[in-house]
Design a protein around this motif. Structure first.
Motif, PDB file in Angstrom:
ATOM      1  N   ILE A  55      50.793  34.061  33.457  1.00  0.00           N
ATOM      2  CA  ILE A  55      49.783  34.945  34.027  1.00  0.00           C
ATOM      3  C   ILE A  55      48.418  34.432  33.594  1.00  0.00           C
ATOM      4  CG2 ILE A  55      48.720  37.239  33.841  1.00  0.00           C
ATOM      5  CD1 ILE A  55      51.412  38.485  33.995  1.00  0.00           C
ATOM      6  N   VAL A  56      47.489  34.376  34.546  1.00  0.00           N
ATOM      7  CA  VAL A  56      46.118  33.955  34.279  1.00  0.00           C
ATOM      8  C   VAL A  56      45.180  35.114  34.587  1.00  0.00           C
ATOM      9  CG1 VAL A  56      44.277  32.330  34.858  1.00  0.00           C
ATOM     10  CG2 VAL A  56      46.661  31.562  34.862  1.00  0.00           C
ATOM     11  N   VAL A  57      44.264  35.368  33.661  1.00  0.00           N
ATOM     12  CA  VAL A  57      43.273  36.435  33.830  1.00  0.00           C
ATOM     13  C   VAL A  57      41.879  35.865  33.591  1.00  0.00           C
ATOM     14  CG1 VAL A  57      42.277  38.474  32.699  1.00  0.00           C
ATOM     15  CG2 VAL A  57      44.681  38.456  33.332  1.00  0.00           C
ATOM     16  N   VAL A  58      40.963  36.190  34.483  1.00  0.00           N
ATOM     17  CA  VAL A  58      39.535  35.931  34.280  1.00  0.00           C
ATOM     18  C   VAL A  58      38.836  37.258  34.491  1.00  0.00           C
ATOM     19  CG1 VAL A  58      37.493  34.644  35.004  1.00  0.00           C
ATOM     20  CG2 VAL A  58      39.759  33.584  35.172  1.00  0.00           C
ATOM     21  N   SER A  59      38.043  37.679  33.506  1.00  0.00           N
ATOM     22  CA  SER A  59      37.462  39.019  33.564  1.00  0.00           C
ATOM     23  C   SER A  59      36.039  39.010  33.045  1.00  0.00           C
ATOM     24  CB  SER A  59      38.307  39.990  32.727  1.00  0.00           C
ATOM     25  OG  SER A  59      37.899  41.324  32.962  1.00  0.00           O
ATOM     26  N   SER A  60      35.231  39.953  33.530  1.00  0.00           N
ATOM     27  CA  SER A  60      33.868  40.112  33.048  1.00  0.00           C
ATOM     28  C   SER A  60      33.878  40.592  31.598  1.00  0.00           C
ATOM     29  CB  SER A  60      33.117  41.123  33.917  1.00  0.00           C
ATOM     30  OG  SER A  60      33.025  40.688  35.249  1.00  0.00           O
ATOM     31  N   GLY A  61      32.964  40.052  30.789  1.00  0.00           N
ATOM     32  CA  GLY A  61      32.847  40.471  29.400  1.00  0.00           C
ATOM     33  C   GLY A  61      33.562  39.533  28.451  1.00  0.00           C
ATOM     34  N   TYR A  62      32.938  39.226  27.334  1.00  0.00           N
ATOM     35  CA  TYR A  62      33.514  38.317  26.353  1.00  0.00           C
ATOM     36  C   TYR A  62      34.812  38.840  25.739  1.00  0.00           C
ATOM     37  CZ  TYR A  62      29.127  35.596  26.077  1.00  0.00           C
ATOM     38  OH  TYR A  62      28.038  34.796  26.338  1.00  0.00           O
ATOM     39  N   ALA A  63      34.946  40.158  25.587  1.00  0.00           N
ATOM     40  CA  ALA A  63      36.074  40.732  24.847  1.00  0.00           C
ATOM     41  C   ALA A  63      37.204  41.225  25.742  1.00  0.00           C
ATOM     42  CB  ALA A  63      35.587  41.891  23.963  1.00  0.00           C
TER      43      ALA A  63
END
Length: 261
Positions: A55-63
């Motif tokens: 599973i690959v996730v790219v999300s807004s925010g460093y944390a």
């Protein structure tokens, strides 16, 4: 304009062993859908289940990616097939909404892949989290942790290793109680759900070092958010909202997330 993002690439240990492949694939597809529900209307997230057990996730925010990874690790269903996460974060010049993560090529993806591969090669006593940020470069600033990015990576991963060592020392019931406490926040609710006395629950939390484990998680989230001083407050508020939404969603369907013997 730049956008703060975080990335994780998740694999599953021993996914090719036994006859668990089909069941795991179905579970991962379900997890992909759950991540979308957890983050909806809170923070922009792209998530994809690919390559069978990845599973690959790219999300807004460093944390954000680490927050999602930690909760996934705590509610994970298959004890013999634990997930492990390569993570990275930084600033990009595109809105996360515009990304096609199936084809997105970026140093952060490379770093997350490298961090994931480092865990993959451990094979025995594998840690669950590893950050790859040593090559991170913010072209607009040489301040803060960028001056010591390699040292920061070392310290961050050492904290995660110590946290994971504590998790590995937990018994099955201590692990379950700690995960339930992360979601429910109240010992009496855990006591009722497991049909155990309050004193028993308290003992499991203490012996399982639950407070230390969750404190390490919370401190890492705060540090990651603090790396953007001008956005520190709003990032923490968004992260708090994300965690509350995960807790609410999971607590409303506990039997779907936790197997009670």
């Amino acid at each position: 304009m730049t956008y703060p993002v975080s990335v994780f690439i998740m694999d599953v240990s021993n996914s090719s062993k036994g006859k668990i492949g089909g069941e795991l694939s179905k579970y991962l597809h379900q997890l992909e859908e759950r991540i979308a529900v957890w983050t909806k209307d809170i923070t922009t997230t792209q998530v994809i289940h690919r390559s069978g057990d990845e599973i690959v996730v790219v999300s807004s925010g460093y944390a954000t990616a680490y927050t999602l990874a930690f909760y996934i690790s705590q509610i994970w269903k298959y004890n013999d097939h634990k997930p492990y996460f390569g993570l990275s974060f930084g600033d990009i010049h595109e809105d996360v909404k515009a990304l096609n993560i199936e084809t997105w090529i970026h140093p952060f993806m490379k770093q997350a892949r490298y961090a994931n591969d480092m865990l993959k090669h451990q094979e025995q006593n594998r840690d669950q989290f590893n950050f790859g940020i040593a090559d991170f470069l913010n072209e607009n600033s040489f301040e803060g942790y960028n001056l010591f990015r390699s040292q920061f990576e070392t310290l961050l991963n050492m904290i995660l290793k110590l946290q994971h060592d504590q998790i590995k020392e937990q018994t099955a019931i201590q692990s379950l109680v700690c995960s339930l406490f992360l979601v429910l926040n109240q010992q009496n609710k855990i006591s009722h759900y497991l049909d155990r006395s309050a004193s028993t629950i308290s003992s499991h939390l203490k012996k399982g070092k639950c407070e230390s484990i969750t404190s390490a998680f919370n401190d890492i989230v705060k540090v990651l958010n603090s790396l953007q001083p001008e956005r520190k407050y709003i990032q923490q508020v968004i992260n708090d909202q994300l965690q509350q939404n995960i807790k609410r969603t999971v607590s409303n369907h506990l039997h779907e997330y936790f197997s009670i013997n």
